[in-house]
Every structure is written in structure tokens, then in C-alpha cells.
Design a protein around this motif. Structure first.
Motif: not given
Length: 328
Positions: A87-88, A91, A96-102
Motif C-alpha cells: 500500500a505504501f 501510494l 499520495s500518502t496515507n497517515y496510518i500506512v506511513t
């Protein structure tokens, strides 16, 4: 330094690096560093520096010989870890980014890269709880010099075959591999095969001195440096196996089953690799019939109080340190 040694013996330079990252993460408001710190504390330290030998020693230390990670937990954590990593990457590819995945990416990477050790640490946390897990970890690091050695595995089929081959194995996997060979032989001869494998305290093959440690270890009276447990098989930090026993009747002279003598001034009898001692001193004691030297061509099982009270047996060697004894 004394405070560290007394309460936090496992602390090393990596702990200070992790703490520095934690402080820096608050300063620059980059909160994924917080998870890197948690990863270090709860996974790295509890997986004992990612060393399989050290993990085995820890399991032995906590008396969790049958400690195993469930297959379901392995699969679940591994799938989650790789899902987060993929997923990281996706993204990032889509800019793009995702706070939870990061946030969870460091833990996912740790599980993916060091799957066995990290999952074992996570499972240990789940079963023992955070406080007990950290407490056991610190107690483990307090051990000085010697630790209980891992069990070996005895294969009855190899013993019953009577072909003078190895019948004790340092891991369950090796014992199972040897068992399959005997199973094939039994099936080939039309015989029924029953697999029997169980744990035993063992010493690897080699040449061993058996006698008073006080005679051959210069600093044996230094209890701060040399304070091993008695009546068990132990392991040095370099993975050397040895055994030490307390004579039931204290200091004195004791016979083995064949009439050899073992004199001990300390009241202890050690079974120690000859190559790690002053060989000339050991052979002199053997010549005087105060100690003995044996060459074990295969791993040998070692025990105490099994034949009589105070008896020490190491393979074919049986030493009587109690009142009950017999001589061939």
C-alpha cells in the motif's frame, strides 16, 4: 553505570539512538519516528538482537521449552505487513500518502525483513503482557557468563538401531529428518515404525575433562565472575556447552561405575571441554586418578540423581557422589 547494570542491563547504544529519534520526532513533528522508537523497544529488544541462538537461550531461561508461535498469527501478521508495504509503494507511485500506512510502515518492514524474530516477540508480548515481557528480558540480561543450555532431542529409533551413530540432535528439525530415514527403512522391511522423540540434557561430542573445577579454572573462587548454576548443562556466551554438579556428600573422593576416581576439594564436579583448559594440568590429574578425561564420539545425555541419589551420569560414565553406589 551501576544504576544501568542493576536495573537496565540490556541497554546499549541503539537504545540511545532510538531515544534521540523519539525526541527529534517531537521537535520536527514527524510522528512516524515515534513508531520507530516503539518498534525498537517492543520488538528489537524483545527479539534479543535478532539472534536465533539468543532467542533459544531466552526461551530456555523462561522455561518455555514448548514455546511456539501459532500458524494463524504468523500468517495474519505477515499478510498485514506485506499489505502495508505494498500500500505504501502504491501510494508513493500515485504521489499520495496515507497517515496510518506511513505510521505502521516501520513495524511492517520489521516483520517482513525479520519475520521469525519479530513475530515471536509480538507473540511473547501478547502472552506475557508488556510489563512481564520487559521484566523477563531484563532478568535475562542480568545472567553473567553462563546460562542454561538448550535441550537436545533424543531419537529412540536411532538408539534401537544399535549402529553406533548419532542419536541425540541439537534441534527438533534434525531429529525429525533423521526419523524419516529410519521410517523408510522400517517400511522397506515391512515393520511398523513408531516415532519417539523427546528432550534431553546433552553435551556435544568431544573430549571432556571431568573433575574438580577448582583445580583447572584459575578464578573459580571468584563468585562475582564464576557463579554458575549447579546440577545442569550450561552454556557460555560463546555457545560452549559444559555441565557442573554438586557432590551429594560434599568435598571428597568419589568413584565411577568402573572404579575410576574423582577427587574434589570444592565439592563440585565439572564436565568441561579439554581444549579450553590447561591440558597438561588435566592430564596430570588424570594420571594421578584424581580426575578423568573422556573422548565422546557422539553427543551424550547428562543427568543427576537418575541412577542413585547424588549420581552423575554422562553417557557411559556413572559417578557416585552419594552413599548408594556399586562398582563393576
Amino acid at each position: 553505570m551501576n544504576f544501568k547494570k542493576l536495573f537496565f542491563p540490556s541497554i546499549d547504544i541503539l537504545d540511545f539512538v532510538a531515544l534521540g529519534l523519539l525526541i527529534y520526532s517531537f521537535y520536527i513533528k514527524f510522528y512516524p519516528f515515534i513508531f520507530i522508537f516503539l518498534l525498537h523497544v517492543f520488538v528489537y529488544r524483545l527479539s534479543f538482537s535478532f539472534g536465533e541462538g539468543r532467542i533459544n537461550k531466552f526461551i530456555k531461561f523462561t522455561n518455555l521449552q514448548n514455546y511456539k508461535v501459532s500458524g494463524l498469527l504468523k500468517k495474519t501478521l505477515y499478510i498485514i505487513a506485506w499489505s502495508l508495504i505494498i500500500a505504501f509503494v502504491v501510494l508513493k507511485f500515485n504521489q499520495s500518502t496515507n497517515y496510518i500506512v506511513t505510521l505502521f510502515l516501520p513495524i511492517a518492514l520489521a516483520i517482513a525483513v525479520a519475520c521469525k524474530e519479530c513475530i515471536l516477540a509480538v507473540n511473547f508480548l501478547i502472552e506475557k503482557g508488556l510489563f512481564n515481557a520487559l521484566l523477563l528480558n531484563e532478568k535475562f540480561y542480568l545472567l553473567k557468563g553462563t546460562q542454561p543450555a538448550p535441550d537436545w532431542y533424543f531419537l529412540e529409533a536411532a538408539n534401537m538401531a544399535g549402529n553406533y551413530s548419532e542419536e541425540h540432535f541439537p534441534s527438533y528439525e534434525l531429529a525429525k529428518k533423521a526419523s524419516k530415514k529410519y521410517q523408510k527403512e522400517a517400511q522397506k522391511n515391512g515393520k511398523k515404525y513408531t516415532e519417539i522423540i523427546y528432550e534431553q540434557r546433552c553435551l556435544p561430542k568431544g573430549v571432556y575433562f571431568i573433575g574438580d573445577p577448582l583445580e583447572v579454572i584459575d578464578d573459580y573462587e571468584n563468585k562475582e565472575k564464576w557463579q554458575p548454576e549447579k546440577n545442569d548443562v550450561l552454556q557460555l556466551e560463546d555457545d560452549t556447552y559444559f555441565a557442573i554438579f554438586k557432590a551429594a556428600l560434599g568435598p571428597g573422593e568419589y568413584p565411577d561405575e568402573t572404579g575410576n576416581k574423582y577427587y574434589t576439594k570444592s565439592g563440585d564436579i565439572i564436565i568441561y571441554p579439554l581444549s579450553l583448559l590447561d591440558e597438561e594440568k588435566c592430564w596430570n590429574l588424570s594420571d594421578k586418578n584424581k580426575a578423568q578425561i573422556f573422548n565422546f564420539k557422539y553427543a551424550v545425555d547428562v543427568g543427576y540423581d537418575r541412577q542413585t541419589v547424588g549420581s552423575i551420569d554422562c553417557g557411559s560414565v556413572l559417578i557416585f557422589t552419594g552413599e548408594d553406589r556399586w562398582i563393576e
